[in-house]
Write a protein that holds these residues in place. Structure first.
Motif, PDB file in Angstrom:
ATOM      1  N   GLY A 277     -14.323  13.520  -4.408  1.00 43.68           N
ATOM      2  CA  GLY A 277     -12.945  13.907  -4.214  1.00 43.68           C
ATOM      3  C   GLY A 277     -11.995  12.836  -4.698  1.00 43.68           C
ATOM      4  N   SER A 278     -10.706  13.142  -4.559  1.00 44.41           N
ATOM      5  CA  SER A 278      -9.695  12.190  -5.005  1.00 44.41           C
ATOM      6  C   SER A 278      -9.604  11.035  -4.030  1.00 44.41           C
ATOM      7  CB  SER A 278      -8.331  12.879  -5.111  1.00 44.41           C
ATOM      8  OG  SER A 278      -8.377  13.874  -6.102  1.00 44.41           O
ATOM      9  N   ARG A 279      -9.428   9.856  -4.545  1.00 47.26           N
ATOM     10  CA  ARG A 279      -9.261   8.692  -3.685  1.00 47.26           C
ATOM     11  C   ARG A 279      -8.441   7.654  -4.428  1.00 47.26           C
ATOM     12  NH1 ARG A 279     -14.812   6.009  -2.374  1.00 47.26           N
ATOM     13  NH2 ARG A 279     -13.420   4.351  -1.698  1.00 47.26           N
ATOM     14  N   ASP A 280      -7.842   6.732  -3.638  1.00 51.87           N
ATOM     15  CA  ASP A 280      -7.070   5.670  -4.261  1.00 51.87           C
ATOM     16  C   ASP A 280      -8.009   4.730  -5.018  1.00 51.87           C
ATOM     17  OD1 ASP A 280      -4.669   6.583  -3.323  1.00 51.87           O
ATOM     18  OD2 ASP A 280      -4.821   5.450  -1.443  1.00 51.87           O
ATOM     19  N   SER A 281      -7.529   4.161  -6.133  1.00 53.90           N
ATOM     20  CA  SER A 281      -8.336   3.207  -6.913  1.00 53.90           C
ATOM     21  C   SER A 281      -8.313   1.816  -6.301  1.00 53.90           C
ATOM     22  CB  SER A 281      -7.852   3.155  -8.358  1.00 53.90           C
ATOM     23  OG  SER A 281      -6.488   2.760  -8.388  1.00 53.90           O
ATOM     24  N   VAL A 282      -7.449   1.633  -5.296  1.00 55.59           N
ATOM     25  CA  VAL A 282      -7.339   0.339  -4.614  1.00 55.59           C
ATOM     26  C   VAL A 282      -7.448   0.569  -3.116  1.00 55.59           C
ATOM     27  CG1 VAL A 282      -5.916  -1.688  -4.179  1.00 55.59           C
ATOM     28  CG2 VAL A 282      -5.863  -0.605  -6.420  1.00 55.59           C
ATOM     29  N   SER A 283      -8.283  -0.228  -2.442  1.00 53.48           N
ATOM     30  CA  SER A 283      -8.357  -0.209  -0.979  1.00 53.48           C
ATOM     31  C   SER A 283      -7.915  -1.577  -0.477  1.00 53.48           C
ATOM     32  CB  SER A 283      -9.778   0.109  -0.512  1.00 53.48           C
ATOM     33  OG  SER A 283     -10.689  -0.884  -0.934  1.00 53.48           O
ATOM     34  N   TYR A 284      -7.493  -1.622   0.772  1.00 54.68           N
ATOM     35  CA  TYR A 284      -6.937  -2.856   1.344  1.00 54.68           C
ATOM     36  C   TYR A 284      -7.661  -3.199   2.637  1.00 54.68           C
ATOM     37  CZ  TYR A 284      -3.145  -1.927  -1.932  1.00 54.68           C
ATOM     38  OH  TYR A 284      -2.420  -1.691  -3.080  1.00 54.68           O
ATOM     39  N   ALA A 285      -7.870  -4.496   2.857  1.00 57.66           N
ATOM     40  CA  ALA A 285      -8.556  -4.948   4.074  1.00 57.66           C
ATOM     41  C   ALA A 285      -8.145  -6.374   4.390  1.00 57.66           C
ATOM     42  CB  ALA A 285     -10.069  -4.858   3.899  1.00 57.66           C
ATOM     43  N   LEU A 286      -8.397  -6.767   5.625  1.00 57.52           N
ATOM     44  CA  LEU A 286      -8.188  -8.145   6.066  1.00 57.52           C
ATOM     45  C   LEU A 286      -9.555  -8.756   6.369  1.00 57.52           C
ATOM     46  CD1 LEU A 286      -5.190  -7.587   8.535  1.00 57.52           C
ATOM     47  CD2 LEU A 286      -5.068  -8.686   6.279  1.00 57.52           C
ATOM     48  N   LEU A 287      -9.610 -10.086   6.267  1.00 57.01           N
ATOM     49  CA  LEU A 287     -10.880 -10.773   6.534  1.00 57.01           C
ATOM     50  C   LEU A 287     -10.613 -12.015   7.367  1.00 57.01           C
ATOM     51  CD1 LEU A 287     -13.994 -10.777   5.690  1.00 57.01           C
ATOM     52  CD2 LEU A 287     -13.332 -12.647   4.160  1.00 57.01           C
TER      53      LEU A 287
ATOM     54  N   SER B 123       0.823  -1.221   0.000  1.00 57.95           N
ATOM     55  CA  SER B 123       0.000   0.000   0.000  1.00 57.95           C
ATOM     56  C   SER B 123       0.851   1.262   0.000  1.00 57.95           C
ATOM     57  CB  SER B 123      -0.939   0.001   1.205  1.00 57.95           C
ATOM     58  OG  SER B 123      -0.186   0.111   2.418  1.00 57.95           O
ATOM     59  N   GLN B 124       2.136   1.175   0.442  1.00 55.55           N
ATOM     60  CA  GLN B 124       3.025   2.341   0.459  1.00 55.55           C
ATOM     61  C   GLN B 124       3.576   2.659  -0.923  1.00 55.55           C
ATOM     62  OE1 GLN B 124       3.361   4.085   3.356  1.00 55.55           O
ATOM     63  NE2 GLN B 124       1.921   2.556   4.147  1.00 55.55           N
ATOM     64  N   LYS B 125       3.424   1.733  -1.854  1.00 52.52           N
ATOM     65  CA  LYS B 125       3.977   1.929  -3.183  1.00 52.52           C
ATOM     66  C   LYS B 125       2.911   2.481  -4.140  1.00 52.52           C
ATOM     67  CE  LYS B 125       7.308  -1.765  -2.465  1.00 52.52           C
ATOM     68  NZ  LYS B 125       7.890  -3.039  -2.951  1.00 52.52           N
ATOM     69  N   SER B 126       3.384   3.184  -5.124  1.00 49.75           N
ATOM     70  CA  SER B 126       2.472   3.868  -6.057  1.00 49.75           C
ATOM     71  C   SER B 126       2.022   2.914  -7.151  1.00 49.75           C
ATOM     72  CB  SER B 126       3.155   5.087  -6.661  1.00 49.75           C
ATOM     73  OG  SER B 126       4.360   4.704  -7.289  1.00 49.75           O
ATOM     74  N   LEU B 127       1.336   1.840  -6.738  1.00 48.63           N
ATOM     75  CA  LEU B 127       0.827   0.876  -7.720  1.00 48.63           C
ATOM     76  C   LEU B 127      -0.513   1.335  -8.275  1.00 48.63           C
ATOM     77  CD1 LEU B 127       1.621  -2.470  -5.883  1.00 48.63           C
ATOM     78  CD2 LEU B 127       2.896  -1.419  -7.748  1.00 48.63           C
TER      79      LEU B 127
ATOM     80  N   PHE C 166       0.662  -9.417  -8.379  1.00 47.46           N
ATOM     81  CA  PHE C 166      -0.746  -9.774  -8.534  1.00 47.46           C
ATOM     82  C   PHE C 166      -1.617  -8.525  -8.692  1.00 47.46           C
ATOM     83  CE2 PHE C 166      -4.828 -10.512  -6.246  1.00 47.46           C
ATOM     84  CZ  PHE C 166      -5.421 -11.349  -7.169  1.00 47.46           C
ATOM     85  N   ILE C 167      -1.368  -7.496  -7.820  1.00 46.14           N
ATOM     86  CA  ILE C 167      -2.189  -6.283  -7.862  1.00 46.14           C
ATOM     87  C   ILE C 167      -1.923  -5.507  -9.148  1.00 46.14           C
ATOM     88  CG2 ILE C 167      -2.628  -4.078  -6.717  1.00 46.14           C
ATOM     89  CD1 ILE C 167      -1.946  -5.513  -4.062  1.00 46.14           C
TER      90      ILE C 167
END
Length: 585
Positions: free
Chosen positions: A505-515, A492-496, A564-565
């Motif tokens: 507003g502006s937002r990341d195109s990818v969100s991250y979560a655990l399940l 998530s720290q990298k500009s992928l 993968f991402i």
């Protein structure tokens, strides 16, 4: 009876005359090598120089001990106002008003006694025998009255004789010599006197406070203040002179130093432990902090001169301030243990005494710098925002610059150090508040950077239809959770992911979560009928708007997750349709 008293008086005066003629004192001025007009300071300096030269501990040559005693005797006379006056007037420190021992060019070594008036017996001992004095010679008179009367010198005959033979008239006798008497002339040992005149102690200035082992540990050792310490015993010679020099040095450097005296006679083990035990004369030490931060005692061994002692003390002030060149130094990038930084700008060639003293007192609380500048028009000074010198510029531990003070005015050293100490104390409080705020901000930021666990309450925010891609790390054990969380935090720290502009507003195109698969099994069944029950960890990419997903199974590393991402975002991975719309509990 009257004739007998006169005869006795004649014998007395003759005895005094003989004693005085026989009592010759080596010229103290010649011994110390000073003029008769020498000031006390000149006498003190001469004595100190000679005493160091002939001290028995340092000079083992023949006759050094006798010379040392002669020097001390000469100084004892000339350092005492009364003794010096007596010597100058009568040629002996034990002289007295009304008794002239004579000298070269005065009365030829004779003493004259003349009649005090009618009815009083007068005597004149001169070159012509009993009778009138030499023409032009100055006479001194003792008048002896009849029974019950007192002489003009303040004593009756009975008093004189009782003192002479040790009758013990007590203190107050101008002739002295009685048991315990406070002789003004100095007693005659042959007549029961002490043989020494009673010196007057002159106490000028404040007394120097005593220091014992407890105070040394509590207030001196490694506390940052520089001390001037005098070690002595009750028999140490010239201690008054040492004290006068110390007081004068302390007066001029008040605020940057403290002074104390250690009585090694009453606290011998303490002095021996420090290695400062004195012998014949006191010893003078400076206690200060070395560059290593440890305290040390440095002995002063030069001539006991105020200017030289001040110079010695100045040389041993703390040196914790680093002198820098403003044009080639980046203060913001310099960090030392997270401490705030303070810098003094002045036109001084060397680090000022005030700043050196403060650097010792605050050595573990600030990082000190100082720089010499030409004037306030210097470009480097202007870049710092300083408009008047001297000035103190500071940096909080978060890197924020502040101007603490410009155009500093110094009335005296003590008030200046107190004023700047207050300034530094307030800045330290401000830095603590800033550091606390920064810590809370960093904590919040760290919490924000944590990968959240997907639940029913946050599902729409993380994996709702407004999110283009939701990457979910599925775990079935605590160990798997830890590994997945580290991987997702790293990725998530990298500009992928591309930033996209939306109505919200502006937002990341990818969100991250655990399940947590054990608690959200129904959520996984929406993707696959088996619910991936055979896998300890799974990386799942879900596109909420399109209802599609892709899965990466196996050992997930940061490189695997990144690849993968990237494939998901570029469309280079095969996607499948979800069995149903997933919901979280």
């Amino acid at each position: 009876m009257k004739t007998r008293q006169i005869t006795i008086a004649i014998v007395l005066c003759a005895s005094l005359f003989v004693l005085n003629v026989q009592s010759k004192t080596v010229d103290p001025y010649k011994v110390l090598g000073v003029d008769k007009s020498a000031s006390q300071r000149e006498i003190q300096k001469a004595f100190h120089k000679l005493s160091l030269q002939y001290h028995p501990d340092k000079n083992k040559s023949k006759g050094a001990q006798e010379k040392f005693a002669e020097i001390n005797n000469a100084y004892e006379i000339l350092s005492d106002e009364d003794k010096r006056k007596n010597y100058d007037l009568y040629g002996d420190e034990k002289g007295a008003p009304g008794f002239d021992a004579g000298g070269a060019g005065d009365h030829g070594g004779y003493t004259y006694f003349t009649s005090g008036g009618p009815g009083q017996s007068g005597f004149n001992f001169g070159p012509g025998g009993m009778g009138g004095g030499q023409g032009g010679a100055k006479s001194f008179s003792f008048s002896f009255g009849g029974p019950g009367s007192q002489s003009s010198s303040g004593f009756g005959l009975d008093d004189i004789f009782s003192n002479m033979f040790g009758g013990g008239m007590g203190s107050g006798s101008q002739f002295g010599g009685g048991m315990g008497g406070g002789s003004k002339f100095g007693g005659f040992s042959g007549f029961g006197g002490s043989g020494r005149s009673q010196s007057r102690t002159k106490n000028s200035g404040k007394s120097i406070p005593s220091v014992n082992s407890q105070m040394y540990k509590k207030e001196i050792s490694d506390k940052g203040m520089t001390w001037l310490l005098l070690s002595h015993t009750s028999t140490s010679r010239d201690i008054q002179y040492y004290e006068s020099v110390i007081r004068e040095v302390a007066s001029s450097l008040d605020g940057a130093m403290k002074v104390g005296r250690i009585n090694c006679e009453t606290d011998a083990s303490f002095c021996n432990g420090l290695g400062i035990y004195p012998r014949y004369v006191p010893r003078l030490f400076v206690y200060s902090l070395k560059s290593s931060g440890d305290g040390a005692l440095m002995e002063y061994s030069d001539d006991l001169d105020v200017k030289r002692v001040k110079s010695f003390f100045h040389d041993h002030l703390p040196r914790f301030s680093k002198r820098v060149d403003l044009d080639h130094f980046d203060f913001v990038s310099q960090t030392v243990g997270g401490l705030p930084k303070v810098m003094l700008l002045s036109t001084k060639k060397d680090t000022p005494v005030i700043w050196r003293a403060l650097s010792g007192l605050y050595r573990n609380r600030f990082v000190f710098y100082d720089a010499q500048v030409r004037d306030s028009s210097d470009p480097a000074v202007r870049r710092l925002g300083v408009d008047a010198l001297p000035a103190i510029v500071s940096w909080l531990s978060n890197g924020e610059k502040q101007i603490l003070r410009t155009g500093i005015s110094v009335k005296d050293l003590k008030s200046a150090i107190q004023d700047l100490s207050s300034l530094l104390d307030n800045f330290e409080k401000k830095n603590k508040k800033a550091a606390s705020a920064q810590s809370k901000s960093e904590q919040s930021e760290a919490e924000a950077k944590q990968v959240p666990v997907l639940t029913g309450s946050n599902f729409n925010d993380i994996c709702g239809e407004k999110t283009p891609v939701c990457v979910i790390g599925v775990f079935r054990s605590s160990n798997a959770r830890d590994k997945l969380e580290k991987v997702l935090l790293s990725v998530s720290q990298k500009s992928l992911s591309r930033r996209q502009n939306t109505a919200y507003g502006s937002r990341d195109s990818v969100s991250y979560a655990l399940l947590d698969a054990a608690r959200q099994q129904s959520f996984l069944n929406a993707f696959d009928k088996s619910g991936y029950k055979s896998s300890d960890k799974v990386l799942l990419a879900y596109k909420p708007r399109k209802g599609k997903f892709a899965v990466f199974e196996g050992e997930v590393t940061s490189e695997d997750a990144e690849s993968f991402i990237s494939s998901v975002l570029s469309g280079d991975v095969q996607f499948s349709n979800t069995r149903q719309k997933p919901t979280a509990k």
